[in-house]
Design an enzyme around this catalytic site. Structure first.
Site, PDB file in Angstrom:
ATOM      1  CG  HIS A   1       5.124  27.639   8.409  1.00 26.18           C
ATOM      2  ND1 HIS A   1       6.452  27.641   8.043  1.00 26.18           N
ATOM      3  CD2 HIS A   1       5.091  28.090   9.684  1.00 26.18           C
ATOM      4  CE1 HIS A   1       7.183  28.079   9.042  1.00 26.18           C
ATOM      5  NE2 HIS A   1       6.392  28.360  10.063  1.00 26.18           N
TER       6      HIS A   1
ATOM      7  CB  CYS B   1     -31.336 -29.308  34.854  1.00 20.77           C
ATOM      8  SG  CYS B   1     -32.047 -27.680  34.605  1.00 20.77           S
TER       9      CYS B   1
ATOM     10  CB  CYS C   1       9.369  25.292   8.045  1.00 19.29           C
ATOM     11  SG  CYS C   1       8.214  24.903   6.731  1.00 19.29           S
TER      12      CYS C   1
END
Lengths: 109, 555
Positions: free
Chosen positions: B486, B72, B192
């Site tokens: 490292h 409605c 490394c």
């Protein structure tokens, strides 16, 4: 000695002009579309400062505790709302207040 | 650690919604279509009353949530909508006006209906500028890359099955019980950075299989190219050395020399950045391959082993703030560099929100990934030209992953540049990362889907066949300062972690790995990880050699 006369009572019109009620401010904001813009700005700021992520985390924690199927949106809203309201950063509140003041000043007439 | 339930299984409609749909079908959804208004950032609201302020029919409230009854069109606030449903039979379903989401008044909860969401999304797409154009951007043809991707995924797997020369046996010379392929690398003077990346690369399942299957034959390579320098040949040599069973540390001198020739700008005796090295190695592999094949193919389609393993596709959406027009571009990538999610934790933010949950104070990988895929408002000094507005506008940019690679390399940017003091500083902050990673939330399909709000619908390129579940297999950790630090690599083989610190290999507990300061994280698709862990006791042999003779590179 006579006391100075009391100031004349301000008319209704003047009073409304000086202190618009909260409702009137709100109506002005909505009708001009400024409220939508403010809401967008608020959303952006809350996202930036991590508030939305925090609310998400709170909702997740609550849902996990209660169980996924035992939680309704209404529950979440009731639980999160007070915490959310309390944790809105001051800078965000200040910015929005400033925006609202500026808007009201610009539409004062 | 990854999500057990997929986020996108459709929730079932409640009994009331199902009844409602049986009775009314799509009639009311269609009538709503005209009332939907879309804002430039993609939110849709119900805006039937453009002049009047929407208020609750009972208490006149206009603040907070308001629900719009589908039957409605009356408006109710959450406190009073139940009254309406109780008084009017059949008025059970409503829409949240601000969010265009369905609400069941009897269940007092949000409900979902794909048909409804379809209506909303179609409307949104139509409303945004470039209506039909943006549609093709978002909902792309599924045939686009699926055929190529299938080839990619099955290519690596087939290698293992096809190769008849693979003999499964334990190497009798192995003294330790370490799995095959674990061998230390000698440090040649601040190398490394190189050793750590090599360990990770050589144990990446696609590359490991590539070399073990003799996919790069050094003899043929030299014949074909005539050059003495080939990074792949050198890596192949290292791979043979790693898997031959000899446990004494190996010296990758030849590789270092080759790499210096390739990346002469990085050739020095100083410590280099591991990530930079990683990129240059992949680049070197690619260059050689493209020279051989003489192809000018771009990175996305390249079939060299580096790209087959690491190449993914990033999607970038730039949206104009004013009108919502979005332009989408795709860029290939071999890794993802992530900024750390420290913005919430910096002490400079004086107005920090109160932290109710302790977890938010730790930097996590998901936090970094969220940051990476977050819509970022570009500064006003970075205005971009909007095709729709035809002028420079403020925009927002959002990244997402269109196609995930087989091996996902995540690089954590731990360098902070201070413009004020003109120095670079390393961020030592600890970052939490998972061993199992689900990349679904960072895919383009998820990110673009979330732009439409809380909707249920399927994308045409929702690829449920390719997996977003990853398992970690290597972590490169950095310790120390920016200039003098490292690198070590932690490798995960058959669910046991090993620390590769140059020449020293040791078994470590997973807690050590979790606590390390991660710099580069290597994840591989779960299926490949499981396959690699099933049987890794292969010995590499070449067609001409006796399987029991020692292979080249072991002496």
């Amino acid at each position: 000695m006579s006391r100075p006369p009391p100031p004349p009572p301000t008319t209704n019109k003047d009073q409304q002009h000086q202190n618009p009620s909260l409702q009137e401010i709100n109506i002005k904001l909505i009708q001009s579309g400024e409220k939508e813009r403010l809401k967008e700005l608020l959303r952006e700021r809350l996202l930036e400062c991590g508030w939305i992520d925090e609310m998400k985390a709170l909702c997740r924690a609550f849902t996990r505790k209660k169980g996924r199927n035992n939680v309704t949106v209404d529950d979440l809203v009731h639980v999160i709302s007070p915490k959310g309201r309390a944790s809105v950063p001051n800078s965000v509140k200040a910015e929005l207040l400033q925006r609202i003041r500026a808007f009201l000043a610009s539409t004062a007439d | 650690m990854c999500a057990r339930n997929s986020i996108y299984t459709n929730p079932k409609p409640c009994k009331h919604l199902a009844d409602y749909k049986l009775r009314h079908g799509f009639n009311t959804y269609d009538s709503i279509r005209n009332c939907l208004k879309t804002t430039p950032n993609g939110r849709t609201r119900v805006a039937k009353h453009t002049t009047k302020i929407p208020r609750c029919s009972f208490c006149d409230r206009y603040q907070g949530r308001l629900y719009f009854c589908l039957m409605c069109s009356s408006l109710w606030c959450p406190s009073h909508i139940l009254l309406h449903t109780q008084s009017e039979k059949g008025h059970e379903v409503a829409i949240d006006m601000d969010r265009s989401e369905l609400y069941c008044c009897l269940c007092c909860d949000q409900v979902y209906d794909p048909d409804f969401d379809k209506v909303v999304v179609c409307n949104q797409v139509k409303d945004l500028p470039g209506g039909s154009k943006s549609k093709t951007n978002s909902f792309e043809a599924s045939g686009e890359r699926s055929s190529k991707r299938k080839r990619l995924d099955s290519g690596i797997g087939l290698d293992l099955k096809k190769s008849e020369l693979l003999v499964s046996m334990r190497d009798r010379r192995a003294k330790s019980c370490y799995p095959l392929g674990l061998r230390g690398l000698n440090n040649l003077g601040s190398t490394c950075f190189m050793n750590s990346v090599l360990q990770a690369l050589l144990h990446a399942p696609p590359l490991r299989n590539y070399f073990l299957n003799d996919r790069h034959n050094s003899v043929q390579c030299r014949k074909r190219s005539g050059e003495k320098l080939c990074l792949l040949c050198d890596i192949d040599a290292i791979s043979s050395a790693m898997f031959c069973g000899d446990r004494t540390p190996y010296t990758p001198a030849h590789f270092l020399y080759s790499w210096w020739q390739h990346s002469s700008n990085l050739a020095s005796y100083e410590e280099q950045d591991a990530h930079e090295f990683f990129i240059s190695v992949l680049d070197g592999i690619h260059e050689k391959e493209s020279k051989i094949r003489n192809s000018g193919k771009d990175d996305g389609d390249c079939q060299c082993i580096a790209h087959r393993a690491f190449s993914g596709l990033l999607r970038s959406d730039v949206t104009c703030i004013s009108c919502g027009f979005t332009s989408t571009t795709y860029d290939p990538c071999v890794d993802i560099s992530l900024n750390m999610d420290t913005s919430n934790l910096s002490s400079s933010n004086a107005n920090k929100p109160i932290k109710p949950d302790e977890k938010t104070s730790v930097s996590t990988l998901s936090g970094c990934l969220n940051l990476f895929t977050r819509a970022e408002r570009l500064g006003s000094d970075q205005k971009l030209h909007c095709q729709n507005c035809q002028e420079l506008r403020d925009s927002s940019k959002q990244l997402s992953i269109r196609r995930l690679p087989l091996v996902l390399c995540l690089h954590i940017k731990r360098v902070e540049h201070s413009l004020v003091r003109k120095i670079s500083r390393k961020i030592n902050q600890y970052m939490q990362f998972p061993f199992s990673l689900d990349m679904t939330p960072y895919l383009s399909s998820s990110i673009v889907r979330s732009k439409f709000g809380n909707r249920i619908f399927t994308f045409e390129y929702d690829n449920s066949n390719s997996s977003a579940a990853y398992e970690i297999f290597a972590v490169i950790a950095h310790s120390g300062m920016l200039e003098s630090g490292h690198y070590v690599t932690y490798l995960r083989l058959k669910n046991q972690w090993y620390k590769c610190d140059d020449a020293w290999i040791s078994e470590v507990d997973e807690g050590i790995v979790r606590a390390s300061q991660c710099y580069m994280l290597f994840y591989v698709q779960k299926l490949l990880y499981n396959k690699a862990n099933e049987d890794s006791s292969f010995v590499r042999i070449s067609p001409r050699r006796d399987p029991f003779e020692s292979t080249a590179g072991c002496s």
